[in-house]
Each structure stands twice: as C-alpha cells, then as structure tokens.
Design a protein around this motif. Structure first.
Motif, PDB file in Angstrom:
ATOM      1  N   VAL A  30      32.864  38.326  27.339  1.00  0.00           N
ATOM      2  CA  VAL A  30      31.692  39.025  27.857  1.00  0.00           C
ATOM      3  C   VAL A  30      31.031  39.847  26.755  1.00  0.00           C
ATOM      4  CG1 VAL A  30      30.912  40.790  29.488  1.00  0.00           C
ATOM      5  CG2 VAL A  30      32.584  39.067  30.219  1.00  0.00           C
ATOM      6  N   GLU A  31      31.827  40.565  25.979  1.00  0.00           N
ATOM      7  CA  GLU A  31      31.277  41.416  24.914  1.00  0.00           C
ATOM      8  C   GLU A  31      30.605  40.600  23.816  1.00  0.00           C
ATOM      9  OE1 GLU A  31      34.673  43.635  23.722  1.00  0.00           O
ATOM     10  OE2 GLU A  31      34.653  44.936  25.498  1.00  0.00           O
ATOM     11  N   GLU A  32      31.070  39.375  23.598  1.00  0.00           N
ATOM     12  CA  GLU A  32      30.449  38.510  22.599  1.00  0.00           C
ATOM     13  C   GLU A  32      29.215  37.785  23.137  1.00  0.00           C
ATOM     14  OE1 GLU A  32      31.005  38.170  19.468  1.00  0.00           O
ATOM     15  OE2 GLU A  32      32.864  39.324  19.237  1.00  0.00           O
ATOM     16  N   GLY A  33      28.917  37.997  24.420  1.00  0.00           N
ATOM     17  CA  GLY A  33      27.716  37.411  25.007  1.00  0.00           C
ATOM     18  C   GLY A  33      27.808  35.925  25.271  1.00  0.00           C
ATOM     19  N   ARG A  34      29.025  35.404  25.414  1.00  0.00           N
ATOM     20  CA  ARG A  34      29.209  33.980  25.723  1.00  0.00           C
ATOM     21  C   ARG A  34      29.429  33.791  27.228  1.00  0.00           C
ATOM     22  NH1 ARG A  34      27.948  34.855  20.650  1.00  0.00           N
ATOM     23  NH2 ARG A  34      28.371  33.098  19.233  1.00  0.00           N
ATOM     24  N   LEU A  35      29.214  32.553  27.683  1.00  0.00           N
ATOM     25  CA  LEU A  35      29.427  32.221  29.087  1.00  0.00           C
ATOM     26  C   LEU A  35      30.924  32.168  29.365  1.00  0.00           C
ATOM     27  CD1 LEU A  35      28.345  31.275  31.879  1.00  0.00           C
ATOM     28  CD2 LEU A  35      28.433  28.925  30.977  1.00  0.00           C
ATOM     29  N   LEU A  36      31.375  32.955  30.323  1.00  0.00           N
ATOM     30  CA  LEU A  36      32.780  32.991  30.701  1.00  0.00           C
ATOM     31  C   LEU A  36      33.026  31.993  31.830  1.00  0.00           C
ATOM     32  CD1 LEU A  36      35.638  34.235  30.624  1.00  0.00           C
ATOM     33  CD2 LEU A  36      34.782  36.042  32.156  1.00  0.00           C
ATOM     34  N   LEU A  37      33.800  30.962  31.556  1.00  0.00           N
ATOM     35  CA  LEU A  37      34.128  29.954  32.564  1.00  0.00           C
ATOM     36  C   LEU A  37      35.389  30.393  33.305  1.00  0.00           C
ATOM     37  CD1 LEU A  37      33.441  26.742  30.437  1.00  0.00           C
ATOM     38  CD2 LEU A  37      31.955  27.790  32.152  1.00  0.00           C
ATOM     39  N   GLY A  38      35.283  31.540  33.928  1.00  0.00           N
ATOM     40  CA  GLY A  38      36.408  32.131  34.636  1.00  0.00           C
ATOM     41  C   GLY A  38      35.986  33.403  35.311  1.00  0.00           C
ATOM     42  N   SER A  39      36.949  34.115  35.861  1.00  0.00           N
ATOM     43  CA  SER A  39      36.672  35.322  36.639  1.00  0.00           C
ATOM     44  C   SER A  39      36.281  36.487  35.738  1.00  0.00           C
ATOM     45  CB  SER A  39      37.899  35.696  37.468  1.00  0.00           C
ATOM     46  OG  SER A  39      38.167  34.701  38.435  1.00  0.00           O
ATOM     47  N   GLN A  40      35.501  37.395  36.313  1.00  0.00           N
ATOM     48  CA  GLN A  40      35.068  38.582  35.595  1.00  0.00           C
ATOM     49  C   GLN A  40      36.266  39.495  35.313  1.00  0.00           C
ATOM     50  OE1 GLN A  40      31.854  39.138  34.385  1.00  0.00           O
ATOM     51  NE2 GLN A  40      31.815  36.965  34.962  1.00  0.00           N
ATOM     52  N   PRO A  41      36.220  40.244  34.199  1.00  0.00           N
ATOM     53  CA  PRO A  41      37.366  41.086  33.826  1.00  0.00           C
ATOM     54  C   PRO A  41      37.801  42.049  34.928  1.00  0.00           C
ATOM     55  CG  PRO A  41      35.802  40.969  32.018  1.00  0.00           C
ATOM     56  CD  PRO A  41      35.155  40.278  33.180  1.00  0.00           C
ATOM     57  N   GLU A  42      36.849  42.574  35.688  1.00  0.00           N
ATOM     58  CA  GLU A  42      37.203  43.524  36.752  1.00  0.00           C
ATOM     59  C   GLU A  42      38.040  42.854  37.841  1.00  0.00           C
ATOM     60  OE1 GLU A  42      33.857  44.768  34.379  1.00  0.00           O
ATOM     61  OE2 GLU A  42      34.129  42.954  35.616  1.00  0.00           O
ATOM     62  N   ALA A  43      37.707  41.610  38.175  1.00  0.00           N
ATOM     63  CA  ALA A  43      38.490  40.869  39.173  1.00  0.00           C
ATOM     64  C   ALA A  43      39.850  40.489  38.618  1.00  0.00           C
ATOM     65  CB  ALA A  43      37.734  39.620  39.623  1.00  0.00           C
ATOM     66  N   VAL A  44      39.889  40.146  37.329  1.00  0.00           N
ATOM     67  CA  VAL A  44      41.167  39.826  36.689  1.00  0.00           C
ATOM     68  C   VAL A  44      42.090  41.037  36.710  1.00  0.00           C
ATOM     69  CG1 VAL A  44      42.284  39.164  34.526  1.00  0.00           C
ATOM     70  CG2 VAL A  44      40.163  38.039  35.223  1.00  0.00           C
ATOM     71  N   ALA A  45      41.523  42.227  36.485  1.00  0.00           N
ATOM     72  CA  ALA A  45      42.328  43.451  36.479  1.00  0.00           C
ATOM     73  C   ALA A  45      42.976  43.696  37.841  1.00  0.00           C
ATOM     74  CB  ALA A  45      41.461  44.645  36.089  1.00  0.00           C
ATOM     75  N   ILE A  46      42.254  43.412  38.911  1.00  0.00           N
ATOM     76  CA  ILE A  46      42.826  43.574  40.256  1.00  0.00           C
ATOM     77  C   ILE A  46      43.903  42.519  40.494  1.00  0.00           C
ATOM     78  CG2 ILE A  46      42.353  43.432  42.729  1.00  0.00           C
ATOM     79  CD1 ILE A  46      39.558  44.553  42.138  1.00  0.00           C
ATOM     80  N   ALA A  47      43.567  41.259  40.224  1.00  0.00           N
ATOM     81  CA  ALA A  47      44.506  40.167  40.496  1.00  0.00           C
ATOM     82  C   ALA A  47      45.753  40.250  39.625  1.00  0.00           C
ATOM     83  CB  ALA A  47      43.811  38.825  40.296  1.00  0.00           C
ATOM     84  N   ALA A  48      45.640  40.903  38.465  1.00  0.00           N
ATOM     85  CA  ALA A  48      46.798  41.025  37.584  1.00  0.00           C
ATOM     86  C   ALA A  48      47.897  41.881  38.187  1.00  0.00           C
ATOM     87  CB  ALA A  48      46.367  41.609  36.237  1.00  0.00           C
ATOM     88  N   SER A  49      47.543  42.743  39.119  1.00  0.00           N
ATOM     89  CA  SER A  49      48.521  43.606  39.782  1.00  0.00           C
ATOM     90  C   SER A  49      48.775  43.070  41.187  1.00  0.00           C
ATOM     91  CB  SER A  49      47.996  45.042  39.866  1.00  0.00           C
ATOM     92  OG  SER A  49      48.757  45.810  40.764  1.00  0.00           O
TER      93      SER A  49
END
Length: 339
Positions: free
Chosen positions: A107-126
C-alpha cells in the motif's frame, strides 16, 4: 499494457533467509506459490515476478525470478520486488505480523494489493480479536479465551494455540478446561489462547471477498490427525461438500460484511457439528486449498481474484453455481501432490 504481478510466498521467497528452512513449511509454500504461478501464466497480458530463497531450486518457464541478497533484510528485499511490479500477491503467515507488514509495504509503495487490506489482516491475525468481531455480529464461533480466569468449564478436551498462529502450527490438545486454564496461567503473556474441542468434521471455505461482499468458491474437508497432544493437517479435499442449503455461502457473506477490508482470496476454517457450523478462524490470504481449486471448479481462480481487486463487481464475475458440483480434488501435504 500487460500487468506485472509480484507473486511472493514468504517461506520459499526468502523470508527465512537467515534461519533454517523447515521442510514441511517449504513443501506447503511451494505448493501454494506453484499453483498460483500456474494460474497466472495462463492469463493473457500478465507478466509475473517471483522471489525465491537461493537455497531452493526454481524452474517455472515464463516467470521472472529474483532472490534476496546475502544479508539483505527480507522486508527490504520484498519492497525491492514490489517496486518492479504493478500489483503484488503476498502469501505469508499472519504470525508475528508478517502478512500485515507485507500488505502495508504494498500500500505504501502505491501498488495494487491482490489481497486483504492491512487493517483487516491485523484483525484476522488475532484469533481472539476475530472471534470477538464475529460474535458481536451474531456469527457463531468457537469460544476463545486468552485470560485463564475467563475459561468456561466446558467438559472434554481443549486446544491451546498461539493467538496469531497459522493452522495447526504449535497447537496442543489438553484433557480438560482445568488443564487449559492452568496452561494459560503458566504461560501468561506469551500470546496463547484456549478453545474447547468440538467433535465434527473440520471444514474450510474458499471465498473471494470485495468491499463487504463474498462469493463462495468451494467448501473443503480438512484431514486433521491427532497425535496424542499434537494436531497435524495431513491434507485437504477441495470441493468436498456442496452448499445446496446455502449454509456456507451465508457464513461467508456475514463474515465479509463485518470485516469489509477482506479482499481477494479469503479462507475460513470451521467445525461442522451435529447442529451447526462453528467458525474457528479467518485466513486473509491464500490457503492450501487453493492448490486444488482450478482442477475442482473448472475455471481459473486467479483471474477472479485479479478482477475483484480491480473493482469488477463480484456479482459480475463469471462464476457458475454449477461449477461447485464438478468434482473433488485431494491436496496431500505430505507428498506435495494434488490428485
């Protein structure tokens, strides 16, 4: 112009460059990234870059390959690959915040992320946080406790696992809720959770998510073996169950609605009891079930993920409900074979 995609699997891509490379993790990582590469190179106007641990061989035709340099930080090497591409498909464990950090770099490099947003990953990680979010929305989940004082006296075995663990990794089975409480108490602050053991088939859902919506691709049977106090995932039968009643589609839709940052391929683990299906965890990334999807369903799932992350409406994706009825495919984690 072609889209250049960086397919990055953490274990085999150099994430453990400075550590021993566990064979079982390397086999599973290879299975996932090879399945993904096989799907991507079939698509028109797609160029692919992959990262590879220099200790591992690589020979996929039509794919460019990079490796981290000696002494290079894995995340620095990853960012170097990100900057060479238009889009990035990260595959990594949530453990230790690895997948979240990779997603943030994209996201910070401005590329297309072919996956979940970091905020959702942070929730799912726990696991505990995921269960809390889902239960607040009325979705039935396996009770999950990090505080030993809150462990409910539910009879039967219990499972102890890292709150941010992946699958069966580092999971232990204890005989009772008292043992679970004592286990957590003795390891306070180490990031473990306790869950009661539910009898019933272990299942997983393969889904595609986009902005609070979800489409179910397949319902899979997980073959989990218990070795005394340890659990091992031996394999998966992809597309093992139909969804004639819409039960699994409904679970997937409700999860996506309450976790709108989920995007692209998402896996859901659950237990099917005699009365209900109970959610265990949400995996905001490619799971091993992906390895059998194209053969089981008769279409290319990578194309669907790319379309959904490029803002093609989910309902417009070419997914036939009849596709799920084609046939089941077995993914064997010991041999690394799909058949």
């Amino acid at each position: 112009m072609p889209m250049r995609i960086f397919a990055y699997e953490f274990i085999t891509g150099g994430g453990l460059l400075h550590d021993p490379l566990p064979q079982s993790l390397a086999i599973e990582g290879d299975m996932m990234v090879n399945a993904l590469l096989d799907d991507l190179i079939r698509l028109p106007d797609i160029e692919v870059l992959v990262s590879r641990d220099p200790r591992l061989a690589f020979g996929t035709a039509g794919v460019d390959c990079m490796s981290p340099s000696a002494g290079e930080d894995p995340f620095v090497a990853f960012a170097r690959g990100v900057r060479q591409c238009d889009a990035v498909w990260p595959i990594a464990p949530e453990t230790g915040g690895v997948l979240e950090e990779l997603s943030r770099i994209v996201v910070e490099e401005g590329r297309l992320l072919l996956g979940s947003q970091p905020e959702a990953v942070a929730i799912a990680a726990s696991k505990s946080r995921t269960i809390e979010v889902l239960e607040e929305a009325g979705i039935r989940c396996v009770p999950t406790f990090s505080d030993p004082a809150r462990v409910t006296p539910i009879p039967g075995p219990w499972v102890i696992k890292p709150d941010d663990g992946a699958g069966c990794a580092d999971a232990s089975v204890v005989a009772s809720w008292q043992d679970a409480r004592g286990w957590l108490d003795a390891r306070a602050g180490e990031g473990f959770v306790a869950q009661p053991w539910y009898e019933g088939p272990s299942l997983s859902l393969s889904t595609i998510c986009q902005d609070g919506k979800s489409v179910l691709l397949s319902c899979n049977r997980q073959h989990v073996r218990r070795h005394d106090s340890r659990l091992e995932l031996e394999g998966i039968t992809v597309n093992a169950l139909d969804d004639a009643l819409g039960t699994y589609s409904n679970i997937a839709r409700r999860i996506a609605a309450v976790m709108p940052g989920l995007r692209g391929y998402v896996g859901v683990d659950l237990i099917s009891t005699e009365t209900d299906s109970i959610v265990l965890e949400v995996n905001p990334r490619l799971t091993t079930s992906y390895c059998g999807l194209r053969d089981a369903l008769g279409f290319n799932p990578a194309e669907l993920v790319i379309s959904s992350t490029c803002d093609t409406a989910l309902l417009a994706l070419p997914i036939s409900p009849l596709a799920r009825a084609l046939h089941a495919v077995r993914v064997d984690l010991h041999s690394g074979h799909v058949h």
